[in-house]
Scaffold this motif. Sequence first.
Motif, PDB file in Angstrom:
ATOM      1  N   ILE A 380       0.837  -1.208   0.000  1.00 29.87           N
ATOM      2  CA  ILE A 380       0.000   0.000   0.000  1.00 29.87           C
ATOM      3  C   ILE A 380       0.870   1.256   0.000  1.00 29.87           C
ATOM      4  O   ILE A 380       0.613   2.217  -0.738  1.00 29.87           O
ATOM      5  CB  ILE A 380      -0.935   0.004   1.227  1.00 29.87           C
ATOM      6  CG1 ILE A 380      -2.028  -1.038   1.015  1.00 29.87           C
ATOM      7  CG2 ILE A 380      -1.529   1.389   1.454  1.00 29.87           C
ATOM      8  CD1 ILE A 380      -3.193  -0.911   1.924  1.00 29.87           C
ATOM      9  N   ASN A 405      -5.335   5.457   2.283  1.00 29.01           N
ATOM     10  CA  ASN A 405      -5.338   4.183   3.004  1.00 29.01           C
ATOM     11  C   ASN A 405      -6.085   4.380   4.321  1.00 29.01           C
ATOM     12  O   ASN A 405      -5.513   4.817   5.311  1.00 29.01           O
ATOM     13  CB  ASN A 405      -3.897   3.712   3.253  1.00 29.01           C
ATOM     14  CG  ASN A 405      -2.976   4.807   3.783  1.00 29.01           C
ATOM     15  OD1 ASN A 405      -3.278   5.997   3.635  1.00 29.01           O
ATOM     16  ND2 ASN A 405      -1.886   4.429   4.409  1.00 29.01           N
ATOM     17  N   ILE A 429      -7.531   0.213   0.098  1.00 30.23           N
ATOM     18  CA  ILE A 429      -7.253   1.519  -0.520  1.00 30.23           C
ATOM     19  C   ILE A 429      -8.589   2.095  -0.963  1.00 30.23           C
ATOM     20  O   ILE A 429      -9.407   1.389  -1.571  1.00 30.23           O
ATOM     21  CB  ILE A 429      -6.316   1.381  -1.737  1.00 30.23           C
ATOM     22  CG1 ILE A 429      -4.918   0.975  -1.265  1.00 30.23           C
ATOM     23  CG2 ILE A 429      -6.244   2.707  -2.514  1.00 30.23           C
ATOM     24  CD1 ILE A 429      -3.892   0.919  -2.377  1.00 30.23           C
TER      25      ILE A 429
END
Length: 456
Positions: A380, A405, A429
Amino acid sequence: MSTEQSPDNQASGNTFPGNQSPGNQWDFDTLSVRAGYDPAQHLHASSVPIYETASYVLDGADAADAMFRYEQDGPIYSRLSNPTVSVLQDRLGALHGTPSALVLSSGMAAVSYALLNAADRGGSILTNYRLYGGSLDTITHVLPHLGISFDIVDDADDPEAYDRAIGDRTRAIFVESISNPQTVIADIEALAEVAHRHGIILIVDNTVATPYLLNPFDYGADVVVYSATKAISGHGTAIAGAILESGRFNYRTDRYPQFSEPAWVLRDLNDVPRSILDIAPQAPFTSRAKAVYLSYLGATLGPFDAFLILNGLETLTERVDKQVSNAEAVARFLQSHDHVEWVDYPTLPGSGYEDLARKYLPRGAGSILSFGLEGGDPAIRRFIDAVRLFSYQANIGDAKSLIINPVRTTHIELDDKALENIQLPGNTIRLSLGLENPRDLIADLEQAFAATFAEA
Ligand SMILES: *Cc1c(COP(=O)(O)O)cnc(C)c1O
């Protein structure tokens, strides 16, 4: 609608919303450009003027008496009444077919004033964990210190779970019509039925849907709140909020003594105290939120910000249509991508919310979607640093596409129990789709995937 009001009612905003007629025959698109504004009342200015004034010259002692006793409309002081702000309030009301809105200086002010207004005599709020982080924190960590308790249902999708949790103190069910980041859709009609069975109100935060995609009043909601910071304004330029009400709920019951108690501050010209229901029977909820919370806690929206929101509203339909089509295109792209574990968008086949989406959101399910990235938090971080077009920020509904995030940012409030309840995994996400060309957006995600998984 407002352009048919008497001149006395224009350019004012001191009296309460219910005093204005919500009736209108125009379509949503027309109202979003025209409602609530009559140039003839503003020196024929074509665009809504920004009235940057704190106060207004009172038109004589008799007029002042009448205005301070809520007998006559007219601006007194911009904490409570400003002509630019009034246009926005009337326009939002017209877009919902309800009395004029109460607009405030933030979405959080709208949420907290609405909840306080419903439950401020030792009441309780019934909700679920799928809430904007600030709203959940207000309910669980701020309101309890003010004597307002809460209950949180475990199964937010089951209307009967709310039914079972309603007690003597419960004053409102509070839900988001489309939650964020998982884009879960609330069954508003079923929840309204449960609330009304117990004589309490349903409050819906409709921020993500916007009034263009969904009007919760069509399905029995009693109060609707917005962060107008998001898609209503649509350009990420101002912080604002709004409260609206159906005008149909009967507050003259034991659950809501605050609406029928006479108050000295609401006395008539003969010094007889009146209740908010006496003064504003068509719009008691927003009128009391104004008379008590806006008056004394003071989260006033400034006229310049009201102007920015009005500008945004003019293109609400066009923006949201494009955002929906961008969200659908990006959702389809992500669903077929190897490094994506799951995609949440209500209209995707297999989402589990297709039926609710078809019923409540026939024009589309909004601008937000979320997906699970393979590789967890390290991936991420690489992905967020790799995107070039998507802006990394804690906002939604902007003309620009945004990425975040949630578990480490917007939903930092949630503990493990809450994260598990709403099933928000650490690899989530969230995207908020803007107005860019969808090919450019997908190309940006493509190159971010390539950069993220280059070494693998
Ligand atoms: C942003 C947001 C709020 C809070 O609004 P602000 O304008 O940031 O104070 C409340 N509810 C939802 C669903 C939001 O997205």
